[in-house]
Design a protein around this motif. Structure first.
Motif, mmCIF file in Angstrom:
data_model
loop_
_atom_site.group_PDB
_atom_site.id
_atom_site.type_symbol
_atom_site.label_atom_id
_atom_site.label_comp_id
_atom_site.label_asym_id
_atom_site.label_seq_id
_atom_site.Cartn_x
_atom_site.Cartn_y
_atom_site.Cartn_z
ATOM 1 N N LEU A 138 0.835 -1.206 0.000
ATOM 2 C CA LEU A 138 0.000 0.000 0.000
ATOM 3 C C LEU A 138 0.869 1.254 0.000
ATOM 4 N N VAL A 139 1.926 1.254 0.795
ATOM 5 C CA VAL A 139 2.824 2.412 0.852
ATOM 6 C C VAL A 139 3.537 2.602 -0.484
ATOM 7 N N LEU A 140 4.028 1.496 -1.061
ATOM 8 C CA LEU A 140 4.747 1.590 -2.334
ATOM 9 C C LEU A 140 3.831 2.090 -3.446
ATOM 10 N N GLY A 157 0.982 3.694 -3.147
ATOM 11 C CA GLY A 157 0.489 5.037 -2.856
ATOM 12 C C GLY A 157 1.502 6.125 -3.129
ATOM 13 N N HIS A 158 2.776 5.759 -3.216
ATOM 14 C CA HIS A 158 3.811 6.762 -3.446
ATOM 15 C C HIS A 158 3.996 7.085 -4.932
ATOM 16 N N GLU A 159 3.436 6.258 -5.809
ATOM 17 C CA GLU A 159 3.533 6.549 -7.245
ATOM 18 C C GLU A 159 2.846 7.890 -7.555
ATOM 19 N N PRO A 160 3.385 8.679 -8.483
ATOM 20 C CA PRO A 160 4.364 8.321 -9.518
ATOM 21 C C PRO A 160 5.817 8.477 -9.113
ATOM 22 N N TYR A 161 6.093 8.545 -7.819
ATOM 23 C CA TYR A 161 7.471 8.703 -7.373
ATOM 24 C C TYR A 161 8.023 7.358 -6.904
ATOM 25 N N PRO A 162 9.328 7.131 -7.025
ATOM 26 C CA PRO A 162 9.917 5.830 -6.696
ATOM 27 C C PRO A 162 9.879 5.520 -5.194
ATOM 28 N N ALA A 163 9.687 4.253 -4.885
ATOM 29 C CA ALA A 163 9.761 3.768 -3.509
ATOM 30 C C ALA A 163 10.129 2.298 -3.547
ATOM 31 N N LEU A 164 10.912 1.869 -2.574
ATOM 32 C CA LEU A 164 11.330 0.471 -2.511
ATOM 33 C C LEU A 164 11.486 0.036 -1.066
ATOM 34 N N TRP A 213 20.371 -4.894 2.572
ATOM 35 C CA TRP A 213 20.214 -3.893 1.522
ATOM 36 C C TRP A 213 19.690 -4.501 0.221
ATOM 37 N N ASN A 214 19.018 -5.646 0.313
ATOM 38 C CA ASN A 214 18.401 -6.247 -0.865
ATOM 39 C C ASN A 214 16.986 -5.695 -1.049
ATOM 40 N N ILE A 215 16.623 -5.413 -2.288
ATOM 41 C CA ILE A 215 15.274 -4.933 -2.578
ATOM 42 C C ILE A 215 14.302 -6.106 -2.509
ATOM 43 N N VAL A 216 13.297 -5.998 -1.662
ATOM 44 C CA VAL A 216 12.296 -7.060 -1.547
ATOM 45 C C VAL A 216 10.984 -6.673 -2.226
ATOM 46 N N ALA A 217 10.804 -5.399 -2.505
ATOM 47 C CA ALA A 217 9.610 -4.930 -3.213
ATOM 48 C C ALA A 217 9.881 -3.516 -3.706
ATOM 49 N N ALA A 218 9.209 -3.130 -4.775
ATOM 50 C CA ALA A 218 9.370 -1.787 -5.332
ATOM 51 C C ALA A 218 8.135 -1.432 -6.134
ATOM 52 N N ASN A 219 7.903 -0.149 -6.353
ATOM 53 C CA ASN A 219 6.769 0.251 -7.168
ATOM 54 C C ASN A 219 7.193 0.471 -8.625
ATOM 55 N N ARG A 220 6.241 0.814 -9.464
ATOM 56 C CA ARG A 220 6.507 0.925 -10.902
ATOM 57 C C ARG A 220 7.410 2.109 -11.247
ATOM 58 N N ALA A 221 7.517 3.070 -10.359
ATOM 59 C CA ALA A 221 8.286 4.281 -10.650
ATOM 60 C C ALA A 221 9.784 4.096 -10.423
ATOM 61 N N ILE A 274 12.952 7.524 5.040
ATOM 62 C CA ILE A 274 12.953 6.115 5.427
ATOM 63 C C ILE A 274 11.779 5.865 6.374
ATOM 64 N N THR A 275 11.013 4.815 6.092
ATOM 65 C CA THR A 275 9.888 4.412 6.944
ATOM 66 C C THR A 275 10.149 3.021 7.492
#
Length: 266
Positions: free
Chosen positions: A100-102, A104-111, A117-125, A230-231
């Motif tokens: 939901l946070v990822l 909801g942050h579009e169109p800006y990047p969030a991961l 430091w491994n990416i476990v999820a990211a949004n389309r931006a 950072i959240t």
């Protein structure tokens, strides 16, 4: 071995945490509501710490949940905190919150990143952070430190590379030192050995022009400038959640905002 010496591993860990935070035994005794004598006896192994005392010390020393389990195990006690995968049913609500946070942050990047430091999820931006990177750096799990500093990753596109490199290396070393994690130590040694791009400069923005460190990326649409926040989860009881962080990037200028909005509108 029986007796007080059986708790020495946990004692050593607690002592290191106290010294790392530059607290005296008197300081720790005051905030943990115990006597200096008792703290001294625990650190020298003359007294066996109870579960309640270990947890009270860990709480006031802000020891991460993973290390709290290590403290308990070293003292011969059962660990208190579980560690689940993010896709397990037990963390379904948490996973939904992350998504939901990822989204909801579009169109800006969030991961979302884990403790290594491994990416476990990211949004389309997130696309601006992946463009031009070597395919081998984009094989899951993608490590954001490696992707950012590797010569075949973002390094050649970061305008203020020197500034960003110093910031990321500081964070990586601090986390490796704080946790003693061999994976984090190896990662720090790896990324600190990467050469800088030939045209790398510090390019520190004027304090009059910014309120936070910016990440400035070259792109086909010009330089994109970001600041980030950072959240983390509040009061987590699961190690996975305690070690999960969501980094949200915001446009630092109108040009970047317009480019990001147009990218997702297409």
């Amino acid at each position: 071995m029986d007796g007080p010496s059986a708790s020495l591993p946990s004692v050593a860990m607690a002592l290191v945490e106290r010294q790392r935070r530059r607290l005296t035994q008197m300081d720790l005794a005051a905030i943990a509501d115990t006597s200096t004598r008792h703290v001294s006896f625990i650190e020298t192994g003359r007294s066996l710490p109870s579960r309640a005392m270990l947890m009270r010390l860990a709480e006031h020393l802000d020891v991460p949940l993973r290390e709290r389990n290590h403290l308990l195990t070293a003292a011969g006690l059962a660990p208190m905190y579980r560690e689940s995968r993010l896709d397990e049913p037990a963390l379904q609500q948490a996973q939904g919150a992350v998504e939901l946070v990822l989204k909801g942050h579009e169109p800006y990047p969030a991961l979302a990143i884990d403790r290594h430091w491994n990416i476990v999820a990211a949004n389309r931006a997130i696309t601006p952070f992946l463009d031009g990177a070597a395919p081998r750096l984009l094989v899951a799990p993608v490590n954001i430190m490696r992707l950012s500093l590797h010569p075949d990753g973002l390094a050649s596109r970061i305008v203020n590379f020197g500034q960003i490199r110093a910031h990321l290396l500081h964070n990586a070393q601090r986390q490796a030192d704080a946790t003693g994690d061999p994976v984090l130590r190896a990662l720090f040694e790896e990324i600190s050995s990467y050469p800088a791009p030939p045209d790398a400069t510090d390019h520190v923005p004027s304090l009059a022009d910014t309120v936070a460190m910016q990440l400035r990326l070259r792109s086909e649409q010009g330089v994109l400038s970001f600041i980030s926040t950072i959240t983390v989860f509040g009061t987590p009881l699961d190690i996975t959640l305690a070690e999960l962080a969501i980094e949200s990037f915001f446009p630092a200028d109108a040009h970047t905002a317009a480019v990001l909005r147009a990218a997702l509108a297409d």
